[in-house]
Design an enzyme around this catalytic site. Structure first.
Site, short mmCIF file in Angstrom:
data_model
loop_
_atom_site.label_atom_id
_atom_site.label_comp_id
_atom_site.label_asym_id
_atom_site.label_seq_id
_atom_site.Cartn_x
_atom_site.Cartn_y
_atom_site.Cartn_z
N PRO A 2 -9.60 -2.92 -2.93
CA PRO A 2 -8.16 -3.65 -3.94
C PRO A 2 -7.09 -2.65 -3.73
O PRO A 2 -7.08 -1.98 -3.37
CB PRO A 2 -9.55 -2.81 -5.65
CG PRO A 2 -10.44 -1.86 -5.23
CD PRO A 2 -10.40 -2.57 -3.85
N GLU A 3 -5.99 -3.71 -4.11
CA GLU A 3 -5.08 -3.21 -3.73
C GLU A 3 -4.06 -2.82 -5.54
O GLU A 3 -5.24 -3.31 -6.36
CB GLU A 3 -4.20 -4.11 -2.86
CG GLU A 3 -4.85 -4.43 -1.58
CD GLU A 3 -4.44 -5.77 -0.25
OE1 GLU A 3 -2.92 -5.45 -0.97
OE2 GLU A 3 -4.83 -5.12 0.26
#
Ligand SMILES: [Zn+2]
Length: 276
Positions: A2-3
């Site tokens: 995830p960013e």
């Protein structure tokens, strides 16, 4: 992994679901999830505390507790949170469980075992090594065009590697680095300190544009408390990437096939015609 947008959305969901709830017991099942706490210490430091709010710094989710402590969490590759009712069993790979006073519980599940948790004194949060070196938040005033230009000037690495360095720009990973370079028409192989003023300005605008677009699109999705993170991945995101994960597919702008490039062991997707 995830960013920033996904972590922001998970933090927002956790804030909605867990804010104000009191942790009556906390269980660390996989000790290496929190290498600085024993299970006994983990339980002692969290039990009895209410969650004041949940927020984010970089790709870390932060649970601000009313006992002057903060629980720092990093999802890494596959970590995720689930809010479960009493009647449901813990799924496989459950590494930590937080029991609330209404018999629901929040658990952390992590198939690939890279997730991390750490408990710190809230007043010293900024000194935690995970937080200390992070670049300014992309939406904060501290992340100015001047900041980005000055920081680009100090780096002899490629723009792609520069963008992944969380001490330079915070929150980007492979996806949003590729996407922002595409929108700014920047060749990912370009050396950071060679970037023109105009390109640096475009990059600055596109980083903020792409991140805020992703957060606002994700905010409209329905979140399943039992699958918080999954709610953002499955239907929400993949379909609208402009270059990421589009190797050999036509560029959305000029139809040239998208190229996948390995940089520092990680994939970059780009259009060799649009990005020069
Ligand atoms: Zn193109």
């Amino acid at each position: 992994m995830p960013e920033l947008p996904e972590v922001e959305l998970v933090a927002q969901s956790l804030d909605k679901l867990a804010r104000g709830r009191r942790i009556v017991a906390a269980k660390l099942i996989r000790e290496r999830l929190a290498p600085e706490s024993s299970p006994a210490l983990f339980a002692e430091r969290l039990s009895g505390a209410a969650i004041r709010f949940v927020h984010r710094r970089g790709k870390h989710i932060l649970f601000d507790l009313d006992n002057k402590r903060t629980l720092i969490t990093h999802l890494r590759m596959s970590g995720r949170f689930m809010m479960l009712p009493a009647e449901r069993d813990n799924p496989k790979f459950t590494h930590a469980v937080f029991y609330f006073d209404d018999e629901t519980r929040l658990l952390f599940q992590d198939q690939r075992h890279f997730g991390l948790m750490k408990i710190v004194e809230t007043s010293r949060l900024g000194e935690a090594k995970e937080i200390q070196k992070l670049a300014p938040e992309p939406f904060s005033d501290a992340f100015s065009l001047k900041y980005l230009r000055d920081t680009l000037k100090t780096s002899k690495r490629t723009v792609k590697e520069f963008l992944l360095d969380q001490t330079k720009v915070c929150g980007l990973g492979n996806i949003y680095a590729s996407e922002s370079m595409f929108l700014a028409n920047i060749d990912p192989k370009k050396i950071a300190n060679k970037l023109s003023k105009k390109k640096a300005e475009a990059l600055y605008d596109k980083i903020r544009e792409i991140l805020s677009e992703a957060v606002s699109q994700g905010s409209t999705l329905n979140v399943d408390p039992e699958n918080i993170d999954g709610s953002y991945y499955i239907d929400g995101f993949e379909t609208r990437w402009r270059v990421y994960d589009r190797e050999d597919l036509p560029c959305t702008h000029c139809k040239t096939p998208i190229i996948r490039l390995k940089q520092g062991g990680r994939s970059t997707y780009f259009c060799r015609k649009c990005q020069r």
